[in-house]
Design an enzyme around this catalytic site. Structure first.
Site, short mmCIF file in Angstrom:
data_model
loop_
_atom_site.label_atom_id
_atom_site.label_comp_id
_atom_site.label_asym_id
_atom_site.label_seq_id
_atom_site.Cartn_x
_atom_site.Cartn_y
_atom_site.Cartn_z
N SER A 147 0.86 -1.20 0.00
CA SER A 147 0.00 0.00 0.00
C SER A 147 0.88 1.24 0.00
O SER A 147 2.02 1.19 0.50
CB SER A 147 -0.87 0.02 1.26
OG SER A 147 -1.56 1.25 1.36
N TYR A 160 -1.58 -0.89 10.45
CA TYR A 160 -1.68 -1.19 9.01
C TYR A 160 -0.44 -0.66 8.29
O TYR A 160 0.18 -1.38 7.50
CB TYR A 160 -2.95 -0.51 8.48
CG TYR A 160 -3.24 -0.75 7.01
CD1 TYR A 160 -3.89 -1.91 6.60
CD2 TYR A 160 -2.90 0.19 6.05
CE1 TYR A 160 -4.18 -2.12 5.26
CE2 TYR A 160 -3.19 -0.01 4.71
CZ TYR A 160 -3.84 -1.17 4.32
OH TYR A 160 -4.13 -1.38 2.99
N1 LIG Z 1 -8.84 -1.05 -1.56
C1 LIG Z 1 -7.82 -0.19 -1.48
O1 LIG Z 1 -7.98 1.01 -1.76
C2 LIG Z 1 -6.46 -0.69 -1.06
C3 LIG Z 1 -5.40 0.23 -1.07
C4 LIG Z 1 -4.12 -0.21 -0.70
C5 LIG Z 1 -3.91 -1.53 -0.37
N2 LIG Z 1 -4.96 -2.40 -0.35
C6 LIG Z 1 -4.67 -3.80 0.01
O2 LIG Z 1 -5.20 -4.65 -0.96
C7 LIG Z 1 -5.58 -5.90 -0.37
C8 LIG Z 1 -7.02 -6.22 -0.73
O3 LIG Z 1 -7.84 -5.18 -0.24
P1 LIG Z 1 -9.38 -5.03 -0.66
O4 LIG Z 1 -9.66 -3.58 -0.64
O5 LIG Z 1 -9.66 -5.83 -1.87
O6 LIG Z 1 -10.06 -5.70 0.65
P2 LIG Z 1 -11.46 -6.49 0.79
O7 LIG Z 1 -12.41 -6.03 -0.23
O8 LIG Z 1 -11.83 -6.38 2.23
O9 LIG Z 1 -11.05 -8.00 0.46
C9 LIG Z 1 -10.13 -8.66 1.30
C10 LIG Z 1 -10.03 -10.11 0.92
O10 LIG Z 1 -9.09 -10.73 1.83
C11 LIG Z 1 -9.70 -11.87 2.44
N3 LIG Z 1 -9.18 -12.08 3.78
C12 LIG Z 1 -9.17 -11.19 4.82
N4 LIG Z 1 -8.67 -11.78 5.92
C13 LIG Z 1 -8.36 -13.06 5.57
C14 LIG Z 1 -7.84 -14.18 6.26
N5 LIG Z 1 -7.52 -14.12 7.57
N6 LIG Z 1 -7.66 -15.34 5.59
C15 LIG Z 1 -7.99 -15.43 4.28
N7 LIG Z 1 -8.48 -14.41 3.56
C16 LIG Z 1 -8.68 -13.25 4.20
C17 LIG Z 1 -11.20 -11.53 2.43
O11 LIG Z 1 -12.01 -12.71 2.48
P3 LIG Z 1 -12.63 -13.31 3.81
O12 LIG Z 1 -12.92 -12.17 4.77
O13 LIG Z 1 -13.85 -14.01 3.30
O14 LIG Z 1 -11.60 -14.25 4.35
C18 LIG Z 1 -11.35 -10.85 1.08
O15 LIG Z 1 -11.50 -11.81 0.07
C19 LIG Z 1 -5.35 -5.74 1.13
O16 LIG Z 1 -4.10 -6.30 1.48
C20 LIG Z 1 -5.33 -4.22 1.31
O17 LIG Z 1 -4.57 -3.83 2.43
C21 LIG Z 1 -6.23 -2.00 -0.68
#
Ligand SMILES: NC(=O)c1ccc[n+]([C@@H]2O[C@H](COP(=O)([O-])OP(=O)(O)OC[C@H]3O[C@@H](n4cnc5c(N)ncnc54)[C@H](OP(=O)(O)O)[C@@H]3O)[C@@H](O)[C@H]2O)c1
Length: 257
Positions: A147, A160
């Site tokens: 990130s 985070y």
């Molecule tokens: N969205 C943004 O703007 C953004 C920006 C910078 C970085 N990121 C990074 O990108 C990644 C994805 O983010 P996102 O926005 O797509 O989040 P999201 O929509 O909340 O999706 C997160 C995914 O991770 C899975 N997950 C969470 N905890 C888990 C665990 N203990 N074991 C297995 N799976 C797990 C969730 O599934 P379950 O809960 O069903 O397990 C879900 O499929 C993250 O690492 C986040 O920090 C996102």
């Protein structure tokens, strides 16, 4: 012909957190690029939905329900994918969570949960998948979804940010140690993209104005804009790139004022 291939045809990828948001987009995008994809997260019904989309595109999907904070779930997912698909060429460490507590109020339990999910798990999954990549002798690619918060101080919360900074450094050290095994390790550092994780934050127009005021491209990212960089880093086109973090951020990290 000097143009290398961006295709992932014949490759097997494993994506954690593939059930929704960025992981779902990457899983479908990798299938569009020709890969078969192992899908890991805790919610099986999400994985079944993504698998159906991938299979419609003519690629295989492997359902790997499990919690990335549990070593036995990691080993089971990686062994299942290895046995069923015959190999693992690409790993994307994408599963992640956030709890945006101000530093004075962070509890020990919050610290441990975020660190376990966002960085310890990425190491443990890399070690398991990396062992398969090393064993087959042809190496592989690991892409860590870090990130912008791991690079610059933001209001995303100290835990985070610390986990994401560690992920950027882990990317460099694994690239350094595993280059000899032809395992290339890179990271993608997104700025804001709308997913279930950020939906509520991005529904606050004042917060969005604040984000856009530091974003040269003046808009939030679109999920396909992460797919291109991830496919690139997984493909032959990135065969001499390792240890790097590519910020996909509309230019957010370039200014210093
Ligand atoms: N969205 C943004 O703007 C953004 C920006 C910078 C970085 N990121 C990074 O990108 C990644 C994805 O983010 P996102 O926005 O797509 O989040 P999201 O929509 O909340 O999706 C997160 C995914 O991770 C899975 N997950 C969470 N905890 C888990 C665990 N203990 N074991 C297995 N799976 C797990 C969730 O599934 P379950 O809960 O069903 O397990 C879900 O499929 C993250 O690492 C986040 O920090 C996102």
């Amino acid at each position: 012909m000097l143009l290398p291939s961006f295709s992932l045809k014949g490759k097997v990828a494993c994506i954690t957190g593939a059930g929704r948001g960025i992981g779902r987009a990457l899983a479908i995008g990798f299938a569009e690029a020709g890969a078969d994809v192992g899908l890991m997260s805790r919610t099986e019904k999400d994985l079944l939905e993504v698998a159906a989309v991938i299979e419609e595109k003519g690629q295989k999907a492997y359902i790997l329900p499990g919690d990335v904070t549990k070593k036995e779930d990691i080993d089971s997912a990686i062994n299942t994918l290895h046995q069923q698909a015959g190999t693992i060429d690409i790993l994307v460490n994408n599963a992640g969570i956030n709890i945006r507590t101000p530093a004075f109020h962070v509890t020990e339990a919050e610290w441990d949960t975020i660190m376990q999910t966002n960085i310890k798990s990425a190491f443990m999954v890399s070690q398991a998948a990396g062992t398969v990549m090393k064993g087959k002798g042809e190496g592989g690619r690991i892409i860590n979804i870090s990130s912008v918060a791991g690079h610059t101080a933001l209001r995303t919360g100290v835990v985070y940010a610390s986990a994401k900074a560690a992920m950027i450094q882990m990317t460099k050290v694994l690239a350094f140690e595993w280059g000899v095994h032809k395992i290339q390790v890179n990271s993608i550092g997104p700025w804001y993209f709308e997913t279930p994780l950020t939906k509520e934050l991005l529904s606050n127009s004042e917060y969005v104005d604040e984000i856009l005021s530091v974003t040269p491209l003046k808009r939030i990212g679109r999920l396909p804009e992460l797919v291109g960089p991830a496919v690139f880093l997984a493909s032959d086109a990135a065969s001499y790139i390792t240890g790097q973090t590519l910020f996909v951020d509309g230019g957010m990290t370039i200014h210093g004022f």
